[in-house]
Motif scaffolding. Sequence first.
Motif, PDB file in Angstrom:
ATOM      1  N   ASN A  42      -3.614  -2.008   4.236  1.00  0.00           N
ATOM      2  CA  ASN A  42      -4.667  -1.316   4.986  1.00  0.00           C
ATOM      3  C   ASN A  42      -5.013   0.049   4.402  1.00  0.00           C
ATOM      4  N   GLU A  43      -4.331   0.465   3.342  1.00  0.00           N
ATOM      5  CA  GLU A  43      -4.639   1.759   2.719  1.00  0.00           C
ATOM      6  C   GLU A  43      -5.918   1.662   1.894  1.00  0.00           C
ATOM      7  N   ARG A  44      -6.746   2.690   1.989  1.00  0.00           N
ATOM      8  CA  ARG A  44      -7.973   2.734   1.201  1.00  0.00           C
ATOM      9  C   ARG A  44      -7.631   3.098  -0.242  1.00  0.00           C
ATOM     10  N   VAL A  45      -8.242   2.398  -1.192  1.00  0.00           N
ATOM     11  CA  VAL A  45      -8.017   2.692  -2.605  1.00  0.00           C
ATOM     12  C   VAL A  45      -8.757   3.982  -2.956  1.00  0.00           C
ATOM     13  N   ASN A  46      -8.012   4.985  -3.384  1.00  0.00           N
ATOM     14  CA  ASN A  46      -8.586   6.270  -3.772  1.00  0.00           C
ATOM     15  C   ASN A  46      -9.030   6.184  -5.231  1.00  0.00           C
ATOM     16  N   GLU A  47     -10.290   5.893  -5.435  1.00  0.00           N
ATOM     17  CA  GLU A  47     -10.793   5.681  -6.791  1.00  0.00           C
ATOM     18  C   GLU A  47     -10.656   6.939  -7.649  1.00  0.00           C
ATOM     19  N   ASN A  48     -10.943   8.099  -7.073  1.00  0.00           N
ATOM     20  CA  ASN A  48     -10.813   9.344  -7.832  1.00  0.00           C
ATOM     21  C   ASN A  48      -9.366   9.621  -8.204  1.00  0.00           C
ATOM     22  N   CYS A  65     -10.557  -3.668  -9.062  1.00  0.00           N
ATOM     23  CA  CYS A  65     -10.436  -3.891  -7.618  1.00  0.00           C
ATOM     24  C   CYS A  65     -11.242  -5.116  -7.185  1.00  0.00           C
ATOM     25  N   SER A  66     -12.395  -5.322  -7.800  1.00  0.00           N
ATOM     26  CA  SER A  66     -13.196  -6.506  -7.477  1.00  0.00           C
ATOM     27  C   SER A  66     -12.451  -7.774  -7.865  1.00  0.00           C
ATOM     28  N   ALA A  67     -11.779  -7.735  -9.024  1.00  0.00           N
ATOM     29  CA  ALA A  67     -10.999  -8.894  -9.458  1.00  0.00           C
ATOM     30  C   ALA A  67      -9.826  -9.134  -8.522  1.00  0.00           C
ATOM     31  N   LEU A  68      -9.167  -8.066  -8.078  1.00  0.00           N
ATOM     32  CA  LEU A  68      -8.036  -8.197  -7.148  1.00  0.00           C
ATOM     33  C   LEU A  68      -8.503  -8.660  -5.773  1.00  0.00           C
ATOM     34  N   ALA A  69      -9.739  -8.333  -5.412  1.00  0.00           N
ATOM     35  CA  ALA A  69     -10.293  -8.827  -4.152  1.00  0.00           C
ATOM     36  C   ALA A  69     -10.477 -10.341  -4.223  1.00  0.00           C
ATOM     37  N   MET A  71      -8.619 -12.271  -5.844  1.00  0.00           N
ATOM     38  CA  MET A  71      -7.272 -12.834  -5.782  1.00  0.00           C
ATOM     39  C   MET A  71      -6.667 -12.729  -4.381  1.00  0.00           C
ATOM     40  N   GLY A  72      -7.314 -11.980  -3.491  1.00  0.00           N
ATOM     41  CA  GLY A  72      -6.812 -11.861  -2.130  1.00  0.00           C
ATOM     42  C   GLY A  72      -5.901 -10.673  -1.895  1.00  0.00           C
ATOM     43  N   LEU A  73      -5.752  -9.790  -2.885  1.00  0.00           N
ATOM     44  CA  LEU A  73      -4.874  -8.631  -2.722  1.00  0.00           C
ATOM     45  C   LEU A  73      -5.613  -7.407  -2.177  1.00  0.00           C
ATOM     46  N   ILE A  74      -6.912  -7.387  -2.352  1.00  0.00           N
ATOM     47  CA  ILE A  74      -7.725  -6.256  -1.907  1.00  0.00           C
ATOM     48  C   ILE A  74      -8.890  -6.781  -1.086  1.00  0.00           C
ATOM     49  N   GLU A  75      -9.286  -5.993  -0.099  1.00  0.00           N
ATOM     50  CA  GLU A  75     -10.421  -6.355   0.754  1.00  0.00           C
ATOM     51  C   GLU A  75     -11.542  -5.353   0.513  1.00  0.00           C
ATOM     52  N   ILE A  76     -12.763  -5.849   0.395  1.00  0.00           N
ATOM     53  CA  ILE A  76     -13.926  -4.982   0.218  1.00  0.00           C
ATOM     54  C   ILE A  76     -14.618  -4.828   1.564  1.00  0.00           C
ATOM     55  N   ILE A  77     -14.726  -3.584   2.045  1.00  0.00           N
ATOM     56  CA  ILE A  77     -15.404  -3.310   3.305  1.00  0.00           C
ATOM     57  C   ILE A  77     -16.711  -2.586   2.975  1.00  0.00           C
ATOM     58  N   PRO A  78     -17.849  -3.203   3.254  1.00  0.00           N
ATOM     59  CA  PRO A  78     -19.142  -2.594   2.907  1.00  0.00           C
ATOM     60  C   PRO A  78     -19.278  -1.175   3.423  1.00  0.00           C
ATOM     61  N   ASN A  79     -19.792  -0.322   2.547  1.00  0.00           N
ATOM     62  CA  ASN A  79     -20.048   1.090   2.863  1.00  0.00           C
ATOM     63  C   ASN A  79     -18.786   1.909   3.092  1.00  0.00           C
ATOM     64  N   ARG A  80     -17.604   1.294   2.885  1.00  0.00           N
ATOM     65  CA  ARG A  80     -16.355   2.040   3.062  1.00  0.00           C
ATOM     66  C   ARG A  80     -15.484   2.007   1.803  1.00  0.00           C
ATOM     67  N   GLY A  81     -15.535   0.918   1.060  1.00  0.00           N
ATOM     68  CA  GLY A  81     -14.776   0.863  -0.183  1.00  0.00           C
ATOM     69  C   GLY A  81     -13.766  -0.257  -0.240  1.00  0.00           C
ATOM     70  N   PHE A  82     -12.755  -0.072  -1.111  1.00  0.00           N
ATOM     71  CA  PHE A  82     -11.705  -1.064  -1.311  1.00  0.00           C
ATOM     72  C   PHE A  82     -10.479  -0.699  -0.471  1.00  0.00           C
ATOM     73  N   PHE A  83      -9.887  -1.715   0.161  1.00  0.00           N
ATOM     74  CA  PHE A  83      -8.686  -1.501   0.964  1.00  0.00           C
ATOM     75  C   PHE A  83      -7.634  -2.541   0.593  1.00  0.00           C
ATOM     76  N   ILE A  84      -6.366  -2.115   0.599  1.00  0.00           N
ATOM     77  CA  ILE A  84      -5.279  -3.048   0.330  1.00  0.00           C
ATOM     78  C   ILE A  84      -5.207  -4.039   1.487  1.00  0.00           C
ATOM     79  N   ARG A  85      -5.251  -5.309   1.163  1.00  0.00           N
ATOM     80  CA  ARG A  85      -5.294  -6.325   2.202  1.00  0.00           C
ATOM     81  C   ARG A  85      -3.946  -6.457   2.902  1.00  0.00           C
ATOM     82  N   ALA A  86      -3.993  -6.595   4.217  1.00  0.00           N
ATOM     83  CA  ALA A  86      -2.785  -6.836   5.015  1.00  0.00           C
ATOM     84  C   ALA A  86      -2.918  -8.203   5.660  1.00  0.00           C
TER      85      ALA A  86
END
Length: 251
Positions: A42-48, A65-69, A71-86
């Motif tokens: 559930n942690e947001r990926v800090n791109e910077n 991150c798109s590739a990991l999404a 694979m099911g390891l990362i979730e993309i939330i529109p307008n918020r960014g990449f989050f580690i999937r739980a």
Amino acid sequence: MSEITNAPQNLSAIDFLRTRSLANVVQAEIERMIIDGELKPNERVNENGLSQRLGVSRGPIREACSALAAMGLIEIIPNRGFFIRALTNDEAQDLSEARAGVFGCMAMMLAERVTDAEIAILRALLQRMNEIVELGDVHIYYPVNLEFHKQITHMAGNNRLELIYQSFVRELHIQRYRALSSHDVLHISNEEHRAIVDALEARDPVRSLIAARTHILNGIVRTRQAGQPGPVEQVEKQSRKTSDERSTDET
């Protein structure tokens, strides 16, 4: 070739390939950070932050991150960014039970065709894991554990089932890694590996299926006991039932 043809207009083919290669390296590092727990569910990926830490621009990080999404390891939330999937409890249970069924099936198939040379490869991996158990280091044990399972699924000789199994493995990496968090668990895990190899060496398909499936079901219980999101108590009951059935058959 089509990817190179479709490369952004402002990039040469060489620059595009270099970016792709860099993204693969970044992807491997982010995946390691997820598995090791440096990036939490559930942690947001800090791109910077990752850009500064890894010494790359944000482009390869986004591509990784798109590739990991996928694979099911990362979730993309529109307008918020990449989050580690739980994974939810239900998701983890469904994936783990499916993995247990596929792995058991592949062990059964392998028992019907396994060679002495393949048994020797599995025995060598067992020995290596035994040596690591004495160290009690999950960081060293886990990759060898992955290789052991990978060898069995590859030796089974069914490419479609192997792809399905590996997709389960990727999504369950975090839970599996943390379930192997203590010296005692490593020892138990490798004893279960030994039971699988013994069954394969005996060329006994049913025994191989039971040993392989039970190993995964026991791993589900270990995941829950490690305090990670995991299956509910019925899986533990199913694991005990399978073991009891096996004991009854052997008496």
